[in-house]
Scaffold this motif. Structure first.
Motif, PDB file in Angstrom:
ATOM      1  N   THR A 102      -2.000   5.711   4.054  1.00 31.00           N
ATOM      2  CA  THR A 102      -2.771   6.465   3.068  1.00 31.00           C
ATOM      3  C   THR A 102      -1.836   7.324   2.233  1.00 31.00           C
ATOM      4  OG1 THR A 102      -4.681   7.953   2.767  1.00 31.00           O
ATOM      5  CG2 THR A 102      -3.174   8.484   4.553  1.00 31.00           C
ATOM      6  N   GLN A 103      -2.352   7.833   1.131  1.00 28.79           N
ATOM      7  CA  GLN A 103      -1.581   8.730   0.271  1.00 28.79           C
ATOM      8  C   GLN A 103      -2.470   9.874  -0.181  1.00 28.79           C
ATOM      9  OE1 GLN A 103       0.587   6.859  -2.878  1.00 28.79           O
ATOM     10  NE2 GLN A 103       1.251   8.784  -3.821  1.00 28.79           N
ATOM     11  N   ILE A 104      -1.990  11.104   0.097  1.00 27.38           N
ATOM     12  CA  ILE A 104      -2.720  12.304  -0.317  1.00 27.38           C
ATOM     13  C   ILE A 104      -1.842  13.033  -1.328  1.00 27.38           C
ATOM     14  CG2 ILE A 104      -3.819  14.450   0.426  1.00 27.38           C
ATOM     15  CD1 ILE A 104      -4.057  13.186   3.233  1.00 27.38           C
ATOM     16  N   GLY A 105      -2.190  12.935  -2.598  1.00 29.03           N
ATOM     17  CA  GLY A 105      -1.350  13.513  -3.642  1.00 29.03           C
ATOM     18  C   GLY A 105      -0.021  12.786  -3.691  1.00 29.03           C
ATOM     19  N   ASP A 106       1.081  13.542  -3.542  1.00 29.64           N
ATOM     20  CA  ASP A 106       2.415  12.941  -3.552  1.00 29.64           C
ATOM     21  C   ASP A 106       2.895  12.573  -2.144  1.00 29.64           C
ATOM     22  OD1 ASP A 106       2.619  13.212  -6.292  1.00 29.64           O
ATOM     23  OD2 ASP A 106       3.442  15.252  -6.152  1.00 29.64           O
ATOM     24  N   VAL A 107       2.078  12.912  -1.132  1.00 27.12           N
ATOM     25  CA  VAL A 107       2.479  12.677   0.265  1.00 27.12           C
ATOM     26  C   VAL A 107       1.983  11.311   0.722  1.00 27.12           C
ATOM     27  CG1 VAL A 107       2.343  13.502   2.646  1.00 27.12           C
ATOM     28  CG2 VAL A 107       2.418  15.143   0.751  1.00 27.12           C
ATOM     29  N   VAL A 108       2.923  10.449   1.143  1.00 24.76           N
ATOM     30  CA  VAL A 108       2.595   9.108   1.636  1.00 24.76           C
ATOM     31  C   VAL A 108       2.717   9.077   3.153  1.00 24.76           C
ATOM     32  CG1 VAL A 108       3.242   6.670   1.615  1.00 24.76           C
ATOM     33  CG2 VAL A 108       3.390   8.023  -0.487  1.00 24.76           C
ATOM     34  N   LEU A 109       1.627   8.663   3.825  1.00 23.58           N
ATOM     35  CA  LEU A 109       1.676   8.503   5.284  1.00 23.58           C
ATOM     36  C   LEU A 109       1.991   7.044   5.587  1.00 23.58           C
ATOM     37  CD1 LEU A 109       1.281   9.698   8.125  1.00 23.58           C
ATOM     38  CD2 LEU A 109      -1.139   9.043   7.964  1.00 23.58           C
ATOM     39  N   SER A 110       3.246   6.788   5.967  1.00 23.83           N
ATOM     40  CA  SER A 110       3.667   5.416   6.256  1.00 23.83           C
ATOM     41  C   SER A 110       3.392   5.059   7.716  1.00 23.83           C
ATOM     42  CB  SER A 110       5.166   5.254   5.975  1.00 23.83           C
ATOM     43  OG  SER A 110       5.925   6.005   6.924  1.00 23.83           O
ATOM     44  N   LYS A 111       3.499   3.777   7.998  1.00 23.94           N
ATOM     45  CA  LYS A 111       3.305   3.275   9.358  1.00 23.94           C
ATOM     46  C   LYS A 111       4.296   3.922  10.326  1.00 23.94           C
ATOM     47  CE  LYS A 111       3.352  -1.202  11.820  1.00 23.94           C
ATOM     48  NZ  LYS A 111       3.412  -2.667  11.610  1.00 23.94           N
ATOM     49  N   ASN A 112       5.571   4.003   9.934  1.00 23.82           N
ATOM     50  CA  ASN A 112       6.602   4.570  10.799  1.00 23.82           C
ATOM     51  C   ASN A 112       6.348   6.045  11.100  1.00 23.82           C
ATOM     52  OD1 ASN A 112       7.952   2.155  10.941  1.00 23.82           O
ATOM     53  ND2 ASN A 112       9.398   2.635   9.310  1.00 23.82           N
TER      54      ASN A 112
END
Length: 265
Positions: A102-112
């Motif tokens: 997912t992505q919240i604003g400029d913050v990307v939550l990656s799998k790792n």
């Protein structure tokens, strides 16, 4: 060999040392050592951790079998749902997680990042279990009774956690064996090692089909951990295991908080 690599292999020895000293907990260090010191990708690190944990636990389980401490029936009842769950997690669940969750604003939550944060949460739970350590540690023989529904649910839960983070889950298994099967503490610890060995190695089989494994590196790292186990077993004669377990619990707590801050920062 650079400094981080040296400390990474030293970490492999420490993992076995802790397992030998307190009968568990060392596996919670495997993924951070592989990721932060040896630069292994988190998904591959959880796979390697399964092999290291499974192999090290198997050595401990064989040693306990020779002493007659392993309850095989309890191990089978618990291990079957656990290894089914861990195999499915490694074979199907982990590959199905998208690289960008997912992505919240400029913050990307990656799998790792998600895997490392989930792992840190498990570390915090394990640390609290080790610090509090309020289980009634009795070695008296009791009539073994099997609460099959709860054992199956617990086995599935532990298998899923093991599959996602690559840790052995001894801090979940031992209380379950004491409370649900009424095993005395020594037998619970010994039997948990066999369960951990079975489900970890079977879970790793799911990874062999999906990931490219560096077998030479894995063999060296695992061998160092096994050497650490024997050193830990020898040192166990001279060190108070309960005090050591609580101190290690605080260390794991700090590590878990550090991982969360590092990944989110």
């Amino acid at each position: 060999m650079d400094g981080l690599t040296f400390f990474g292999y030293l970490g492999a020895l420490l993992i076995g040392l802790v397992l030998g000293l307190i009968g568990g907990g060392g596996s919670i260090l495997t993924v951070p050592v592989l990721v932060y010191l040896l630069g292994v990708n988190p998904v591959l690190a959880t796979a390697y951790s399964l092999f290291v944990v499974g192999s090290a636990s198997l050595v401990g389980a064989i040693r306990n079998m020779q002493k007659g401490l392993v309850d095989f029936r309890t191990a089978i009842v618990f291990a079957i749902p656990a290894f089914i769950s861990v195999y499915i997690s490694r074979k199907y669940l982990i590959p199905a997680i998208p690289e960008q969750i997912t992505q919240i604003g400029d913050v990307v939550l990656s799998k790792n990042v998600a895997i490392m944060i989930f792992f840190a949460v498990i570390m915090l739970l394990a640390s609290i279990s080790m610090i509090r350590n309020k289980r009634k540690e009795t070695d008296e023989e009791q009539e073994i009774k099997y609460n099959y529904p709860l054992i199956i649910v617990e086995g599935l839960l532990v298998g899923m956690v093991t599959g996602i983070v690559g840790a052995g889950g001894g801090f979940l298994i031992i209380p379950a064996l004491v409370l649900l099967a009424r095993l005395p503490m020594k037998k619970a610890v010994a039997t948990s090692l066999l369960i951990i060995a079975i489900k970890s190695l079977i879970g790793f089989m799911g990874d062999v089909q999906n990931l490219e494994i560096d077998w030479s590196f894995l063999a060296v790292f695992t061998s160092l951990s096994i050497v650490g186990i024997f050193v830990g077993i020898w040192l166990n004669q001279f060190i108070d295991g309960k005090k050591l377990k609580k101190g290690f619990g605080w260390f794991v707590l700090v590590m878990g908080i550090y991982i969360i801050i590092k990944e989110l920062g």
